[in-house]
Enzyme design. Structure first.
Site, PDB file in Angstrom:
ATOM      1  CG  ASP A   1     -24.494 -66.592  15.649  1.00 28.12           C
ATOM      2  OD1 ASP A   1     -23.354 -66.693  14.911  1.00 28.12           O
ATOM      3  OD2 ASP A   1     -25.440 -65.684  15.478  1.00 28.12           O
TER       4      ASP A   1
ATOM      5  CG  ASP B   1     -25.788 -69.373   7.515  1.00 28.97           C
ATOM      6  OD1 ASP B   1     -24.443 -69.203   8.049  1.00 28.97           O
ATOM      7  OD2 ASP B   1     -26.565 -68.736   7.275  1.00 28.97           O
TER       8      ASP B   1
ATOM      9  CD  GLU C   1     -23.398 -63.840  10.153  1.00 29.94           C
ATOM     10  OE1 GLU C   1     -23.210 -63.173   8.926  1.00 29.94           O
ATOM     11  OE2 GLU C   1     -24.345 -64.397  10.537  1.00 29.94           O
TER      12      GLU C   1
END
Length: 478
Positions: free
Chosen positions: A72, A109, A139
């Protein structure tokens, strides 16, 4: 060619919307990737994916290794962007050696970790022991995917988390934390007839950033700055508050906040002047770390209702008085934040004004103290405080066999000594270490800047160097 595939797979992933909570499509894509290559794959109820690949010839007796990252991404965009994160692919822009997106977060990220793992899985030449690639969900919104991981599904002796954003840094410990939600009862009343004008106030131009990794930079928090502005304005003018919201993510320092006030039309010029002067004062206060703070003032229709004075006071007093930012520094590791909090989101939910606060600490004792301090402040103002979303710290195991090998291979490949440190953010290693108590872990990754903001970018040469290192490490691990 394998390093080139990392960027190829990353761009392919970014064709699939994968904001936190919307990972089913990318999770299915990962499953299909495994099936297309006849690899063993497991997709659990949280949409986590585990792909297993046998050891290459001659490496069957090596320890099993888990490559881990989350699928995610944080969905943030510039104010003028029309991007729809639920359906639009990320638009990539190559700027010299840096890859970034067009007015949105990039998703490096932690899509880069997934892409590196896919490049390893797809290679016929990379040498490694038994391999398990774990791709987790959610996350960025509470590590729900990592929380759902079952230890019996993984057998790796070592876990390599590729979610660090400074090349040459090895993370061996991370903060734990929790969230506190403060609910202020949102009592309203008819707008007094004396107020015949209304203004929307938009706090803008703040840099924001990751509330763990960048909290030490002491950037302005849009919610607290706007509360300070309103309280100062209250000392000079008669008005009432009709609306307040700010921030979008629990782990992002809020870059924007919005309030609406009602006032007498005769006071509008003086209020506008006072607000403009206050913005200039805030720019001075937060220079150099946040030099572009501004307040946009727009006339609007007078609303039918406003918050009662008591409701507005509870909200503004809490935001004004609450701790925010660095609360304490580590006494064990130099220049490391031990404890902090972020006044992350203010949301008007109709019946309540909810304030979401993210708290982090390397110390369970300090975490309890700061949580209690914020809870007590809320209660003293007549608000309700609820603590939830707790996650454990990843405690340092000094001198582990994995750490020793990781450092030795890094020096061999790069000729440089890595920095071994902890991070003031919650890595999934904290939760995964609870599910996998006998697995040694370390975290590293390529250089990514401005994560969780539309300015996010990743260094492509750094990706290439870290992937080269990863390949060498997989070959040498024993």
């Amino acid at each position: 060619m394998d390093a080139n595939k990392v960027i190829e797979y990353f761009k392919a992933m970014n064709q699939i919307p994968r904001g936190s909570g919307n990972e089913k499509a990318v999770s299915d894509w990962l499953v299909q990737f495994a099936k297309d290559r006849n690899l063993d794959v497991l997709q659990d109820e949280a949409n986590n994916v585990i792909i297993r690949k046998p050891a290459t010839a001659g490496y069957e007796d090596r320890p099993a290794v888990i490559l881990q990252g989350h699928m995610d991404m944080v969905c943030e965009k510039a104010a003028d962007s029309t991007h729809d994160f639920t359906k639009d692919p990320i638009e990539h822009i190559m700027d010299g050696e840096w890859l970034h997106a067009n007015g949105t977060t990039l998703g490096a990220d932690n899509g880069i970790a997934v892409a590196m793992s896919l490049a390893v899985l797809d290679s016929d030449t990379i040498q490694h022991g038994p391999l398990e690639c774990l791709f987790t969900t959610a996350e960025e919104t509470g590590m729900d995917g990592a929380l759902a991981v079952k230890g019996e599904h993984l057998h790796g002796q070592y876990l390599l988390n590729i979610d660090t954003e400074v090349e040459g840094e090895f993370i061996v410990s991370c903060a734990g934390g929790c969230r506190v939600e403060v609910d202020v009862p949102a009592e309203r009343e008819a707008c007094p007839s004396a107020y015949d004008a209304a203004l929307n106030l938009y706090m803008e131009g703040l840099l924001g950033g990751h509330s763990g990794i960048e909290i030490h930079k002491e950037r302005a928090n849009g919610n607290q700055v706007l509360a300070r502005l309103l309280l100062d304005l209250r000392q000079q003018f008669d008005f009432q508050l009709a609306f307040f919201e700010g921030g979008t993510k629990h782990n992002a320092i809020p870059r924007n906040s919005h309030a609406q006030i009602v006032l007498k039309s005769a006071d509008v010029p003086a209020v506008t002047k006072a607000l403009t002067e206050a913005a200039a004062q805030f720019r001075q206060e937060f220079t150099p770390q946040d030099p572009d703070i501004s307040i946009r003032i727009e006339p609007t229709d007078v609303p039918a209702e406003v918050y009662t004075i008591e409701t507005a006071q509870k909200l503004i007093f809490f935001l004004y008085l609450a701790p925010n930012g660095v609360f304490g520094m580590s006494h064990s590791l130099d220049n490391l934040v031990e404890t902090s909090n972020n006044l992350a989101i203010v949301k008007d939910n109709g019946a309540t004004l909810s304030i979401l606060i993210s708290i982090r600490s390397l110390s369970e004792h300090a975490l309890t103290y700061l949580t209690g301090k914020i809870t007590l402040l809320a209660q003293s103002l007549g608000a309700k405080a609820t603590v939830a979303g707790g996650y454990p710290a990843w405690e340092y195991s000094r001198g582990s066999k994995l750490e020793e090998q990781a450092i030795a291979v890094y020096k061999q490949v790069t000729g440089h000594e890595p920095t071994v440190t902890a991070i003031h953010a919650g890595l999934e290693c904290g939760l995964l270490s609870a599910a996998l108590p006998n697995t040694q872990m370390i975290s590293f990754g390529p250089t990514i800047t401005h994560a969780h903001t539309p300015q996010e970018r990743v260094s492509v040469p750094s990706v290439e160097r870290i992937f080269t290192y990863l390949v060498a490490l997989l070959k040498e691990l024993q």
